[in-house]
Write a protein that holds these residues in place. Sequence first.
Motif, PDB file in Angstrom:
ATOM      1  N   THR A 134       3.741   7.403   4.037  1.00 51.66           N
ATOM      2  CA  THR A 134       4.235   6.075   4.406  1.00 51.66           C
ATOM      3  C   THR A 134       3.957   5.058   3.305  1.00 51.66           C
ATOM      4  O   THR A 134       3.147   5.293   2.398  1.00 51.66           O
ATOM      5  N   GLY A 155       0.715   5.296   0.958  1.00 52.10           N
ATOM      6  CA  GLY A 155      -0.005   6.396   1.600  1.00 52.10           C
ATOM      7  C   GLY A 155       0.626   7.721   1.214  1.00 52.10           C
ATOM      8  O   GLY A 155       1.464   7.800   0.318  1.00 52.10           O
ATOM      9  N   LYS A 174       8.163   7.122   3.219  1.00 48.49           N
ATOM     10  CA  LYS A 174       8.495   7.147   1.790  1.00 48.49           C
ATOM     11  C   LYS A 174       9.957   7.525   1.579  1.00 48.49           C
ATOM     12  O   LYS A 174      10.590   7.049   0.641  1.00 48.49           O
ATOM     13  N   LEU A 213       3.468   0.670   2.976  1.00 52.79           N
ATOM     14  CA  LEU A 213       3.387  -0.637   3.613  1.00 52.79           C
ATOM     15  C   LEU A 213       4.130  -1.625   2.726  1.00 52.79           C
ATOM     16  O   LEU A 213       3.803  -1.798   1.550  1.00 52.79           O
ATOM     17  N   VAL A 265       5.676  -0.957   8.015  1.00 55.41           N
ATOM     18  CA  VAL A 265       5.374   0.387   7.548  1.00 55.41           C
ATOM     19  C   VAL A 265       6.673   1.193   7.524  1.00 55.41           C
ATOM     20  O   VAL A 265       7.408   1.236   8.518  1.00 55.41           O
ATOM     21  N   TYR A 266       6.959   1.817   6.392  1.00 54.32           N
ATOM     22  CA  TYR A 266       8.161   2.635   6.216  1.00 54.32           C
ATOM     23  C   TYR A 266       7.765   4.029   5.743  1.00 54.32           C
ATOM     24  O   TYR A 266       6.738   4.199   5.073  1.00 54.32           O
ATOM     25  N   GLU A 268       0.851  -1.192   0.000  1.00 58.14           N
ATOM     26  CA  GLU A 268       0.000   0.000   0.000  1.00 58.14           C
ATOM     27  C   GLU A 268       0.882   1.235   0.000  1.00 58.14           C
ATOM     28  O   GLU A 268       1.952   1.241   0.600  1.00 58.14           O
ATOM     29  N   HIS A 312       4.577  -7.800   7.151  1.00 56.90           N
ATOM     30  CA  HIS A 312       4.410  -6.443   6.643  1.00 56.90           C
ATOM     31  C   HIS A 312       5.061  -5.445   7.589  1.00 56.90           C
ATOM     32  O   HIS A 312       5.071  -5.652   8.800  1.00 56.90           O
TER      33      HIS A 312
END
Length: 156
Positions: free
Chosen positions: A60, A57, A75, A62, A72-73, A55, A70
Amino acid sequence: MSIVTLLPFIVLIGAMFLMTRSAKKKQQAAAQMRNEMQPGTGVRTIGGMYATVKEVGDETVLLEVAPGVHAVYAKNAIGAVLEDAEYNRIVHGDDADAAVVPDDASSLTESVEDGDEDAVEVSGEAKPDLTKKVDAAEADTEVKKDGKADGEADAK
């Protein structure tokens, strides 16, 4: 003031302008690359981890770092968006034309041959002999503390 006095300042300002312009172009290209990420593409983080985008965002991303895992990082943590072929080659090893690289360099070392005086075998591997060898000509002409070799007379 003369032009000669101002010339170094003009050159300095010009160099600073060119450097900041180049850095700004690189930042814009990186931001564009991060904004073009789509779910399913492979990426490499700035830490060197390869993952698949799940994903995207606003700030961020995923990432699936392993099947079912999984994370979350931000960008900004994405170092490169990879093409499918390159990602599959790196992560899955899907390249029939790739050369096989051994896990260690043992295949790159030659074995010790009989009569090879310059190699010493240590635990099955060939190691070079690093001891200093002095030939007979050098041994006969040792240099004394005064800088003269044996057999040289003082010329006074």
